[in-house]
Design a protein around this motif. Structure first.
Motif, PDB file in Angstrom:
ATOM      1  N   ASP A 111       0.834  -1.200   0.000  1.00 19.97           N
ATOM      2  CA  ASP A 111       0.000   0.000   0.000  1.00 19.97           C
ATOM      3  C   ASP A 111       0.874   1.257   0.000  1.00 19.97           C
ATOM      4  OD1 ASP A 111      -2.782   1.216   0.374  1.00 19.97           O
ATOM      5  OD2 ASP A 111      -1.703   2.061   2.098  1.00 19.97           O
ATOM      6  N   ALA A 112       1.904   1.274   0.818  1.00 20.29           N
ATOM      7  CA  ALA A 112       2.804   2.436   0.884  1.00 20.29           C
ATOM      8  C   ALA A 112       3.519   2.639  -0.455  1.00 20.29           C
ATOM      9  CB  ALA A 112       3.816   2.261   2.010  1.00 20.29           C
ATOM     10  N   LEU A 113       3.894   1.547  -1.110  1.00 23.01           N
ATOM     11  CA  LEU A 113       4.550   1.622  -2.410  1.00 23.01           C
ATOM     12  C   LEU A 113       3.589   2.152  -3.481  1.00 23.01           C
ATOM     13  CD1 LEU A 113       7.013   0.998  -4.262  1.00 23.01           C
ATOM     14  CD2 LEU A 113       6.053  -1.319  -4.509  1.00 23.01           C
ATOM     15  N   ALA A 114       2.385   1.599  -3.536  1.00 20.65           N
ATOM     16  CA  ALA A 114       1.398   2.040  -4.534  1.00 20.65           C
ATOM     17  C   ALA A 114       1.032   3.502  -4.319  1.00 20.65           C
ATOM     18  CB  ALA A 114       0.155   1.152  -4.464  1.00 20.65           C
ATOM     19  N   ARG A 115       0.881   3.904  -3.059  1.00 21.49           N
ATOM     20  CA  ARG A 115       0.552   5.308  -2.769  1.00 21.49           C
ATOM     21  C   ARG A 115       1.692   6.236  -3.199  1.00 21.49           C
ATOM     22  NH1 ARG A 115      -4.099   5.989   0.221  1.00 21.49           N
ATOM     23  NH2 ARG A 115      -4.948   4.043   1.049  1.00 21.49           N
ATOM     24  N   LEU A 116       2.923   5.804  -2.975  1.00 22.77           N
ATOM     25  CA  LEU A 116       4.064   6.617  -3.393  1.00 22.77           C
ATOM     26  C   LEU A 116       4.112   6.733  -4.915  1.00 22.77           C
ATOM     27  CD1 LEU A 116       6.680   8.201  -2.725  1.00 22.77           C
ATOM     28  CD2 LEU A 116       7.882   6.006  -2.981  1.00 22.77           C
ATOM     29  N   ALA A 117       3.961   5.615  -5.628  1.00 25.42           N
ATOM     30  CA  ALA A 117       3.999   5.648  -7.093  1.00 25.42           C
ATOM     31  C   ALA A 117       2.905   6.555  -7.640  1.00 25.42           C
ATOM     32  CB  ALA A 117       3.854   4.238  -7.652  1.00 25.42           C
ATOM     33  N   ASN A 118       1.719   6.433  -7.083  1.00 19.02           N
ATOM     34  CA  ASN A 118       0.594   7.278  -7.488  1.00 19.02           C
ATOM     35  C   ASN A 118       0.912   8.746  -7.228  1.00 19.02           C
ATOM     36  OD1 ASN A 118      -1.997   8.776  -6.472  1.00 19.02           O
ATOM     37  ND2 ASN A 118      -2.753   7.168  -7.830  1.00 19.02           N
ATOM     38  N   ASN A 119       1.394   9.037  -6.030  1.00 17.36           N
ATOM     39  CA  ASN A 119       1.679  10.407  -5.621  1.00 17.36           C
ATOM     40  C   ASN A 119       2.800  11.035  -6.450  1.00 17.36           C
ATOM     41  OD1 ASN A 119       3.292  12.245  -3.350  1.00 17.36           O
ATOM     42  ND2 ASN A 119       1.056  12.468  -3.295  1.00 17.36           N
ATOM     43  N   ASN A 123       2.129  14.201  -8.937  1.00 16.06           N
ATOM     44  CA  ASN A 123       2.831  15.451  -8.596  1.00 16.06           C
ATOM     45  C   ASN A 123       4.129  15.647  -9.369  1.00 16.06           C
ATOM     46  OD1 ASN A 123       0.869  16.215  -6.674  1.00 16.06           O
ATOM     47  ND2 ASN A 123       1.772  14.796  -5.221  1.00 16.06           N
ATOM     48  N   ARG A 124       4.298  14.887 -10.445  1.00 14.58           N
ATOM     49  CA  ARG A 124       5.473  14.998 -11.313  1.00 14.58           C
ATOM     50  C   ARG A 124       6.788  14.949 -10.534  1.00 14.58           C
ATOM     51  NH1 ARG A 124       3.410  19.097 -16.035  1.00 14.58           N
ATOM     52  NH2 ARG A 124       1.481  17.965 -16.368  1.00 14.58           N
ATOM     53  N   GLY A 125       6.847  13.983  -9.629  1.00 12.48           N
ATOM     54  CA  GLY A 125       8.081  13.726  -8.894  1.00 12.48           C
ATOM     55  C   GLY A 125       8.177  14.387  -7.533  1.00 12.48           C
ATOM     56  N   ALA A 126       7.278  15.281  -7.214  1.00 11.61           N
ATOM     57  CA  ALA A 126       7.320  15.986  -5.922  1.00 11.61           C
ATOM     58  C   ALA A 126       6.430  15.248  -4.922  1.00 11.61           C
ATOM     59  CB  ALA A 126       6.869  17.433  -6.095  1.00 11.61           C
ATOM     60  N   ALA A 127       6.973  14.217  -4.298  1.00 13.25           N
ATOM     61  CA  ALA A 127       6.191  13.410  -3.358  1.00 13.25           C
ATOM     62  C   ALA A 127       5.765  14.222  -2.149  1.00 13.25           C
ATOM     63  CB  ALA A 127       7.009  12.202  -2.909  1.00 13.25           C
ATOM     64  N   ASN A 134       5.358   7.702   5.268  1.00  7.76           N
ATOM     65  CA  ASN A 134       4.669   6.421   5.395  1.00  7.76           C
ATOM     66  C   ASN A 134       5.427   5.323   4.649  1.00  7.76           C
ATOM     67  OD1 ASN A 134       2.381   4.670   6.105  1.00  7.76           O
ATOM     68  ND2 ASN A 134       1.959   4.725   3.909  1.00  7.76           N
ATOM     69  N   PHE A 135       5.967   5.644   3.494  1.00  8.65           N
ATOM     70  CA  PHE A 135       6.757   4.701   2.706  1.00  8.65           C
ATOM     71  C   PHE A 135       7.914   4.157   3.554  1.00  8.65           C
ATOM     72  CE2 PHE A 135      10.325   4.082  -0.345  1.00  8.65           C
ATOM     73  CZ  PHE A 135       9.769   3.138  -1.193  1.00  8.65           C
ATOM     74  N   PHE A 136       8.660   5.061   4.170  1.00 12.91           N
ATOM     75  CA  PHE A 136       9.793   4.634   5.004  1.00 12.91           C
ATOM     76  C   PHE A 136       9.320   3.940   6.278  1.00 12.91           C
ATOM     77  CE2 PHE A 136      12.151   8.130   2.694  1.00 12.91           C
ATOM     78  CZ  PHE A 136      12.923   7.257   1.942  1.00 12.91           C
ATOM     79  N   ALA A 137       8.204   4.382   6.859  1.00 14.65           N
ATOM     80  CA  ALA A 137       7.666   3.759   8.073  1.00 14.65           C
ATOM     81  C   ALA A 137       7.258   2.306   7.836  1.00 14.65           C
ATOM     82  CB  ALA A 137       6.474   4.561   8.595  1.00 14.65           C
ATOM     83  N   GLN A 138       6.938   1.955   6.604  1.00 10.95           N
ATOM     84  CA  GLN A 138       6.542   0.584   6.279  1.00 10.95           C
ATOM     85  C   GLN A 138       7.726  -0.309   5.924  1.00 10.95           C
ATOM     86  OE1 GLN A 138       3.625  -0.387   7.130  1.00 10.95           O
ATOM     87  NE2 GLN A 138       3.173   1.755   7.629  1.00 10.95           N
ATOM     88  N   GLY A 139       8.948   0.205   6.126  1.00 14.64           N
ATOM     89  CA  GLY A 139      10.132  -0.619   5.961  1.00 14.64           C
ATOM     90  C   GLY A 139      10.861  -0.479   4.638  1.00 14.64           C
ATOM     91  N   THR A 141      13.352   1.282   1.952  1.00 13.65           N
ATOM     92  CA  THR A 141      14.654   1.936   2.128  1.00 13.65           C
ATOM     93  C   THR A 141      14.856   3.056   1.110  1.00 13.65           C
ATOM     94  OG1 THR A 141      15.769   0.474   0.552  1.00 13.65           O
ATOM     95  CG2 THR A 141      15.639  -0.297   2.861  1.00 13.65           C
ATOM     96  N   LYS A 142      15.938   3.772   1.282  1.00 17.26           N
ATOM     97  CA  LYS A 142      16.296   4.806   0.299  1.00 17.26           C
ATOM     98  C   LYS A 142      16.572   4.167  -1.059  1.00 17.26           C
ATOM     99  CE  LYS A 142      17.985   8.139   3.632  1.00 17.26           C
ATOM    100  NZ  LYS A 142      19.153   8.804   4.209  1.00 17.26           N
ATOM    101  N   GLU A 143      17.181   2.985  -1.059  1.00 19.23           N
ATOM    102  CA  GLU A 143      17.399   2.274  -2.318  1.00 19.23           C
ATOM    103  C   GLU A 143      16.063   1.977  -2.999  1.00 19.23           C
ATOM    104  OE1 GLU A 143      19.554  -1.696  -4.166  1.00 19.23           O
ATOM    105  OE2 GLU A 143      19.031  -1.703  -2.036  1.00 19.23           O
ATOM    106  N   ASN A 144      15.084   1.520  -2.216  1.00 15.80           N
ATOM    107  CA  ASN A 144      13.762   1.245  -2.778  1.00 15.80           C
ATOM    108  C   ASN A 144      13.131   2.512  -3.342  1.00 15.80           C
ATOM    109  OD1 ASN A 144      13.082  -0.870   0.078  1.00 15.80           O
ATOM    110  ND2 ASN A 144      13.840  -1.539  -1.920  1.00 15.80           N
ATOM    111  N   LEU A 145      13.332   3.633  -2.655  1.00 22.15           N
ATOM    112  CA  LEU A 145      12.798   4.908  -3.138  1.00 22.15           C
ATOM    113  C   LEU A 145      13.393   5.259  -4.501  1.00 22.15           C
ATOM    114  CD1 LEU A 145      11.231   7.593  -2.845  1.00 22.15           C
ATOM    115  CD2 LEU A 145      13.276   8.488  -1.683  1.00 22.15           C
ATOM    116  N   ILE A 146      14.711   5.173  -4.610  1.00 23.85           N
ATOM    117  CA  ILE A 146      15.372   5.516  -5.878  1.00 23.85           C
ATOM    118  C   ILE A 146      14.902   4.572  -6.975  1.00 23.85           C
ATOM    119  CG2 ILE A 146      17.592   5.753  -7.068  1.00 23.85           C
ATOM    120  CD1 ILE A 146      16.957   7.861  -4.771  1.00 23.85           C
TER     121      ILE A 146
END
Length: 182
Positions: A111-119, A123-127, A134-139, A141-146
């Motif tokens: 859910d945190a991943l899908a919400r981030l991708a959607n967001n 927002n054209r990259g401006a999360a 929430n993305f980081f709170a769900q475990g 990482t920065k690698e996953n973000l990149i």
């Protein structure tokens, strides 16, 4: 606007013919959107290299991102293709609809991943900070973000290519979320 044909094997360069042959062996056909990349000498190989590059995301996680991004970008081709691929990766029809809507009530981390991708896409990259927290709170990482941001870019390329060329969809067509009550 000019009409874009889907190039056939005999119409593409030798390099692209080899890629067509590889795709034919691997998946049984050359998807129309991949064939459309072959109007360029280099775009198909470049795109496939990006799309198939190593990532910290699993195949299933990648499909969650692909579905969310393609919905925001309103790309019927990619929604149709990734609905089929999502099913091959074990998602149910209802889970796919949720992922397209940018959420996953069936899995808090996804859910945190899908919400981030959607967001990110909306927002054209401006999360939004809360989505990122929430993305980081769900475990994640920065690698996953990149890797997620790279995947959003990867999928956006195909979304834009289809929205510009409008080549025929050669997968079972995905239904609009409104039509299925999501």
């Amino acid at each position: 606007m000019s009409t874009f044909n889907v190039p056939q094997r005999e119409e593409v360069s030798e390099n692209n013919k080899a890629i067509f042959d590889t795709l034919e062996k691997a998946i049984g056909f050359v998807p129309n959107l991949y064939a459309t990349y072959a109007h360029s000498e280099n775009a198909l190989a470049n795109y496939l290299n990006l799309s198939n590059a190593k990532t910290s995301l699993t195949a299933k996680q990648k499909e969650a991102v692909n579905l969310a991004v393609s919905e925001v970008n309103d790309c019927i081709y990619c929604l149709s293709a990734h609905t089929a691929i999502g099913k091959m990766n074990g998602f149910s029809e209802s889970e796919i609809y949720e992922l397209r809507a940018g959420r996953a009530s069936f899995d808090i981390k996804l859910d945190a991943l899908a919400r981030l991708a959607n967001n990110l896409t909306e927002n054209r990259g401006a999360a939004d900070e809360t989505v990122l927290e929430n993305f980081f709170a769900q475990g994640w990482t920065k690698e996953n973000l990149i890797d997620t941001i790279v995947l959003v870019g990867d999928k956006t390329i195909s979304n834009y290519l289809h929205k510009t060329t409008k080549v025929p969809v050669d997968f079972p067509e995905a239904q609009p979320l409104e039509a299925v009550g999501v």
